[in-house]
Design an enzyme around this catalytic site. Structure first.
Site, PDB file in Angstrom:
ATOM      1  N   LEU A  34      20.519   0.485 -30.384  1.00 27.32           N
ATOM      2  CA  LEU A  34      21.852  -0.083 -30.586  1.00 27.32           C
ATOM      3  C   LEU A  34      22.937   0.772 -29.950  1.00 27.32           C
ATOM      4  O   LEU A  34      22.882   1.997 -29.964  1.00 27.32           O
ATOM      5  CB  LEU A  34      22.119  -0.235 -32.086  1.00 27.32           C
ATOM      6  CG  LEU A  34      21.119  -1.135 -32.826  1.00 27.32           C
ATOM      7  CD1 LEU A  34      21.498  -1.235 -34.303  1.00 27.32           C
ATOM      8  CD2 LEU A  34      21.034  -2.519 -32.206  1.00 27.32           C
ATOM      9  N   HIS A  38      26.406  -3.844 -29.459  1.00 27.00           N
ATOM     10  CA  HIS A  38      25.790  -4.433 -30.654  1.00 27.00           C
ATOM     11  C   HIS A  38      26.734  -4.305 -31.858  1.00 27.00           C
ATOM     12  O   HIS A  38      26.840  -5.219 -32.676  1.00 27.00           O
ATOM     13  CB  HIS A  38      24.476  -3.717 -30.984  1.00 27.00           C
ATOM     14  CG  HIS A  38      23.422  -3.813 -29.923  1.00 27.00           C
ATOM     15  ND1 HIS A  38      23.005  -2.727 -29.190  1.00 27.00           N
ATOM     16  CD2 HIS A  38      22.695  -4.860 -29.472  1.00 27.00           C
ATOM     17  CE1 HIS A  38      22.052  -3.101 -28.347  1.00 27.00           C
ATOM     18  NE2 HIS A  38      21.847  -4.389 -28.484  1.00 27.00           N
ATOM     19  N   GLN A 154      21.199 -16.317 -21.364  1.00 22.71           N
ATOM     20  CA  GLN A 154      20.557 -16.374 -22.687  1.00 22.71           C
ATOM     21  C   GLN A 154      21.440 -17.139 -23.680  1.00 22.71           C
ATOM     22  O   GLN A 154      20.953 -17.978 -24.452  1.00 22.71           O
ATOM     23  CB  GLN A 154      20.319 -14.942 -23.169  1.00 22.71           C
ATOM     24  CG  GLN A 154      19.953 -14.807 -24.625  1.00 22.71           C
ATOM     25  CD  GLN A 154      19.592 -13.386 -24.976  1.00 22.71           C
ATOM     26  OE1 GLN A 154      18.523 -12.913 -24.595  1.00 22.71           O
ATOM     27  NE2 GLN A 154      20.445 -12.680 -25.684  1.00 22.71           N
ATOM     28  N   LEU A 177      31.139  -5.882 -24.045  1.00 20.04           N
ATOM     29  CA  LEU A 177      31.773  -4.578 -24.236  1.00 20.04           C
ATOM     30  C   LEU A 177      31.388  -3.675 -23.070  1.00 20.04           C
ATOM     31  O   LEU A 177      30.211  -3.588 -22.712  1.00 20.04           O
ATOM     32  CB  LEU A 177      31.319  -3.953 -25.553  1.00 20.04           C
ATOM     33  CG  LEU A 177      32.430  -3.170 -26.224  1.00 20.04           C
ATOM     34  CD1 LEU A 177      33.365  -4.143 -26.919  1.00 20.04           C
ATOM     35  CD2 LEU A 177      31.892  -2.167 -27.211  1.00 20.04           C
TER      36      LEU A 177
HETATM   37  P1  AMP Z   1      19.559  -6.752 -26.890  1.00 21.51           P
HETATM   38  O1  AMP Z   1      19.290  -5.767 -27.975  1.00 21.51           O
HETATM   39  O2  AMP Z   1      19.790  -6.138 -25.555  1.00 21.51           O
HETATM   40  O3  AMP Z   1      18.584  -7.891 -26.888  1.00 21.51           O
HETATM   41  O4  AMP Z   1      20.960  -7.389 -27.264  1.00 21.51           O
HETATM   42  C1  AMP Z   1      21.189  -7.960 -28.529  1.00 21.51           C
HETATM   43  C2  AMP Z   1      22.467  -8.733 -28.494  1.00 21.51           C
HETATM   44  O5  AMP Z   1      23.542  -7.858 -28.164  1.00 21.51           O
HETATM   45  C3  AMP Z   1      22.449  -9.847 -27.429  1.00 21.51           C
HETATM   46  O6  AMP Z   1      23.104 -10.991 -27.959  1.00 21.51           O
HETATM   47  C4  AMP Z   1      23.233  -9.219 -26.318  1.00 21.51           C
HETATM   48  O7  AMP Z   1      23.853 -10.170 -25.484  1.00 21.51           O
HETATM   49  C5  AMP Z   1      24.248  -8.408 -27.083  1.00 21.51           C
HETATM   50  N1  AMP Z   1      24.809  -7.361 -26.230  1.00 21.51           N
HETATM   51  C6  AMP Z   1      24.121  -6.436 -25.507  1.00 21.51           C
HETATM   52  N2  AMP Z   1      24.947  -5.662 -24.805  1.00 21.51           N
HETATM   53  C7  AMP Z   1      26.208  -6.109 -25.062  1.00 21.51           C
HETATM   54  C8  AMP Z   1      27.521  -5.732 -24.620  1.00 21.51           C
HETATM   55  N3  AMP Z   1      27.703  -4.742 -23.762  1.00 21.51           N
HETATM   56  N4  AMP Z   1      28.581  -6.426 -25.110  1.00 21.51           N
HETATM   57  C9  AMP Z   1      28.402  -7.444 -25.975  1.00 21.51           C
HETATM   58  N5  AMP Z   1      27.195  -7.844 -26.437  1.00 21.51           N
HETATM   59  C10 AMP Z   1      26.115  -7.196 -25.986  1.00 21.51           C
END
Ligand code: AMP
Length: 282
Positions: A34, A38, A154, A177
């Site tokens: 995280l 996240h 996605q 972010l």
């Molecule tokens: P992941 O753990 O990479 O599968 O991401 C989990 C969730 O966090 C997904 O909905 C991602 O799109 C979101 N997420 C990952 N990185 C960012 C970011 N930089 N800004 C906003 N949401 C993010």
């Protein structure tokens, strides 16, 4: 400290008790490792519901055979430490056998929106995503589920699946972010060396410059300029840099546009995307 839930049964008992108290539930699906991106989802979740459940599950079915499933960063202790001050009430952290017990045979495939861009380069990836997200939504039955715009394709796949399957949940997209250099926060940024980081931080600038170029209305010229810029900046290669209809991800039409990119740099495959307001000259 959030409650740790390991099984569907524990999750269901937690959500049933929450609903009996009349409290709304938000689900934030993640693969862990995280970061502040996240945490932003958790913040937005708690602005919409009293109770936030974060799932942490590195989903094997969304990784291809030659991808980084084994190497994907797993930082359970740090994740828990970050979620405590963020105010998430529960973490759902099932073992793989709980999600995919022996004999598991169902796959959810969202045609069209899954097929191009990352779907073309990572066959089966969005089937894995759609299937695991459907399972998480059915297991938790949240009022709202939050996903990052960083993974734009996605997000569109999940919106489409929710509509097609009449899943009663509000899907919320949260803006990307970025760090102080504009690099979209990602668990995979951990793969970057300091030298590679400097190159990676160029991607967002190239996308914003591409959005400027699009104002002339020449989409093909803007795309090919962006591809050249990415290589000139030092990336190893670009899987794609494309301007697409923001919702269908098909060719640019009458609706809002999105510029989407996936590039490779050493061990890292980075994705990013931004809105584009092209003035289309037809
Ligand atoms: P992941 O753990 O990479 O599968 O991401 C989990 C969730 O966090 C997904 O909905 C991602 O799109 C979101 N997420 C990952 N990185 C960012 C970011 N930089 N800004 C906003 N949401 C993010």
């Amino acid at each position: 400290m959030p409650v740790i839930l390991k099984t569907r049964g524990e999750l269901r008992a937690f959500t049933a008790a929450t609903r009996r108290e009349g409290r709304r539930i938000a689900l934030v699906p993640t693969m862990g490792a995280l970061h502040q991106g996240h945490m932003e989802l958790v913040r937005q979740a708690l602005a919409r519901a009293e109770v936030c459940i974060v799932s942490i599950f590195v989903n094997p079915t969304q990784f291809g055979p030659n991808e980084d499933f084994a190497a994907y960063p797993r930082t359970w202790e740090a994740d828990l430490a970050a979620l405590t001050p963020a105010g998430a009430q529960a973490v759902y952290h099932p073992p793989a056998g709980e999600m995919y017990p022996e004999g598991f045979a169902t796959k959810i495939s969202v045609a069209g929106v899954s097929s191009g861009l990352c779907g073309a380069v990572r066959p089966g990836h969005f089937d894995g995503v759609a299937t695991v997200v459907a399972k998480l939504l059915l297991q938790a039955l949240p009022d709202v589920a939050l996903f990052g715009e960083k993974d734009w394709q996605q997000l569109q796949v999940i919106r489409h699946m929710k509509a097609d399957l009449d899943i009663p949940v509000d899907i919320i997209g949260v803006p990307t972010l970025r760090d102080e250099n504009g690099l979209a926060l990602s668990s995979r940024n951990a793969y970057l060396s300091p030298e590679q980081y400097k190159i990676a931080a160029r991607l967002n600038k190239i996308l914003f410059a591409t959005a400027e170029k699009l104002k002339t209305g020449d989409i093909a010229a803007a795309e090919s300029w962006a591809r050249q810029e990415v290589l000139a900046a030092g990336f190893d290669s670009a899987d794609y840099i494309e301007v697409r209809d923001a919702a269908t991800l098909g060719p640019p039409g009458h609706g809002p546009l999105r510029i989407l990119a996936a590039v490779r740099l050493g061990r890292a495959r980075l994705i990013d995307n931004i809105a584009a307001d092209a003035i289309l000259v037809t």
